[in-house]
Write a protein that holds these residues in place. Structure first.
Motif, mmCIF file in Angstrom:
data_model
loop_
_atom_site.group_PDB
_atom_site.id
_atom_site.type_symbol
_atom_site.label_atom_id
_atom_site.label_comp_id
_atom_site.label_asym_id
_atom_site.label_seq_id
_atom_site.Cartn_x
_atom_site.Cartn_y
_atom_site.Cartn_z
ATOM 1 N N LEU A 144 -15.608 1.632 -1.101
ATOM 2 C CA LEU A 144 -15.106 1.271 0.222
ATOM 3 C C LEU A 144 -15.133 -0.242 0.287
ATOM 4 N N ASN A 145 -14.009 -0.816 0.625
ATOM 5 C CA ASN A 145 -13.831 -2.267 0.623
ATOM 6 C C ASN A 145 -13.868 -2.751 2.072
ATOM 7 N N VAL A 146 -14.853 -3.575 2.389
ATOM 8 C CA VAL A 146 -15.081 -4.023 3.773
ATOM 9 C C VAL A 146 -14.820 -5.523 3.841
ATOM 10 N N PHE A 152 -6.747 -9.918 -10.417
ATOM 11 C CA PHE A 152 -6.275 -8.764 -11.175
ATOM 12 C C PHE A 152 -7.410 -7.751 -11.229
ATOM 13 N N ASP A 153 -7.063 -6.471 -11.218
ATOM 14 C CA ASP A 153 -8.082 -5.426 -11.342
ATOM 15 C C ASP A 153 -8.420 -5.182 -12.812
ATOM 16 N N THR A 154 -9.614 -4.621 -13.060
ATOM 17 C CA THR A 154 -9.984 -4.186 -14.411
ATOM 18 C C THR A 154 -9.181 -2.938 -14.783
ATOM 19 N N MET A 200 -0.909 -9.280 -9.692
ATOM 20 C CA MET A 200 -1.970 -9.995 -8.982
ATOM 21 C C MET A 200 -1.821 -9.711 -7.483
ATOM 22 N N HIS A 201 -2.953 -9.557 -6.790
ATOM 23 C CA HIS A 201 -2.882 -9.176 -5.381
ATOM 24 C C HIS A 201 -4.060 -9.742 -4.607
ATOM 25 N N ARG A 202 -3.930 -9.715 -3.289
ATOM 26 C CA ARG A 202 -5.026 -10.181 -2.435
ATOM 27 C C ARG A 202 -4.916 -9.531 -1.058
ATOM 28 N N ALA A 254 -13.308 -5.512 11.538
ATOM 29 C CA ALA A 254 -13.271 -5.603 10.067
ATOM 30 C C ALA A 254 -12.156 -4.720 9.519
ATOM 31 N N ARG A 255 -11.625 -5.099 8.341
ATOM 32 C CA ARG A 255 -10.659 -4.261 7.644
ATOM 33 C C ARG A 255 -11.421 -3.403 6.636
ATOM 34 N N HIS A 256 -11.182 -2.100 6.683
ATOM 35 C CA HIS A 256 -11.815 -1.177 5.741
ATOM 36 C C HIS A 256 -10.737 -0.481 4.914
ATOM 37 N N SER A 257 -10.981 -0.346 3.608
ATOM 38 C CA SER A 257 -10.093 0.475 2.791
ATOM 39 C C SER A 257 -10.932 1.228 1.758
ATOM 40 N N ALA A 258 -10.431 2.382 1.362
ATOM 41 C CA ALA A 258 -11.054 3.142 0.276
ATOM 42 C C ALA A 258 -10.236 2.864 -0.980
HETATM 43 O O1 LIG Z 1 -8.447 -3.347 0.016
HETATM 44 C C1 LIG Z 1 -7.356 -3.359 -0.527
HETATM 45 O O2 LIG Z 1 -6.338 -2.931 0.033
HETATM 46 C C2 LIG Z 1 -7.205 -3.902 -1.929
HETATM 47 C C3 LIG Z 1 -8.505 -3.935 -2.648
HETATM 48 C C4 LIG Z 1 -8.435 -4.473 -4.031
HETATM 49 O O3 LIG Z 1 -7.553 -5.162 -4.395
HETATM 50 C C5 LIG Z 1 -9.515 -4.141 -4.974
HETATM 51 O O4 LIG Z 1 -10.484 -3.513 -4.586
HETATM 52 O O5 LIG Z 1 -9.411 -4.508 -6.152
#
Ligand SMILES: O=C(O)CCC(=O)C(=O)O
Ligand SMILES: [Fe+2]
Length: 224
Positions: free
Chosen positions: A85-87, A98-100, A166-168, A177-181
């Motif tokens: 979970l990305n907070v 870049f992701d792994t 590449m992303h951000r 807060a922004r939350h994503s899984a």
């Molecule tokens: O939270 C997001 O939408 C992207 C998260 C992301 O890029 C990551 O966890 O590597």
């Protein structure tokens, strides 16, 4: 779950390699950024939570594989990074990287009031070519023509090639807060994050990370 996130703010570069690495003067890896997002790791998310059941679900994995044109995807073998979970709290951002793992599947679970937009550079590098000049341009704020922006709503499922694009997430503004899984899958089984990267993201490593370091399964020969 958000209060469980490891929230150490860190200075990073787009490759998540050491910021004091010996690199040529114009190398994009020399551009330092402040990583303010915080991760709740897979081993902190109860196995019966909907988001965890979805990550393991075979029909869901078949759907993800079909979307990416693959026969099969595998859960990341990493006990921390497979599902996170990305907070991102107000005032903070998840900077260019870049992701792994090759394939990223994410779902926005809480929308910020303002900012916190997902931005990406489709296939800015390949497994064969780093394309440092374009990466450097984006990091220097001179690559707007390479950047796409995606408006996400809670519940939106997003699939992307985070190892090559590449992303951000831009700075979150307002009071929420922004939350994503983040659901991480790979084409080949057995992939774990490096010890250094795992420490950066979660503030800890498990015995599995140390054991895998010597015989790590890599999908390419890229820098990170
Ligand atoms: O939270 C997001 O939408 C992207 C998260 C992301 O890029 C990551 O966890 O590597
Ligand atoms: Fe990412």
């Amino acid at each position: 779950m958000a209060p469980l996130a490891y929230d150490e703010i860190e200075t990073v570069n787009a490759y998540n390699i050491a910021t004091d690495a010996a690199l040529p003067p114009d190398h994009p890896g020399r551009i330092a950024m402040r990583r303010g997002n915080a991760f709740v790791a897979r081993d902190q998310i109860p196995a019966d939570f909907a988001i965890h059941r979805l990550y393991r679900s075979e029909p869901f994995q078949r759907f993800v594989a079909a979307c990416f044109g693959l026969v099969q995807v595998h859960e990341l073998a990493d006990p921390l990074a497979g599902l996170c979970l990305n907070v991102i709290s107000p005032g903070l951002e998840h900077p260019w990287h870049f992701d792994t793992n090759e394939f990223a599947v994410s779902m926005l679970t809480q929308e910020p009031e303002c900012g916190g937009e997902f931005e990406f550079c489709p296939n800015i590098r390949t497994a064969q070519a780093e394309n440092f000049p374009a990466v450097r341009a984006v990091l220097a704020g001179e690559g707007a023509h390479l950047v796409r922006r995606l408006v996400l709503r809670p519940g939106d499922l997003q699939l992307f090639l985070g190892r090559y694009s590449m992303h951000r997430v831009s700075p979150v503004q307002g009071g929420i807060a922004r939350h994503s899984a983040i659901f991480a899958y790979t084409e080949r089984p057995g992939v774990l994050g490096s010890v250094a990267r795992t420490r950066q993201l979660f503030g800890r490593v498990l015995p599995g990370h140390l054991a895998a370091e010597a015989s790590a399964v890599r999908v390419d020969a890229l820098l990170d």
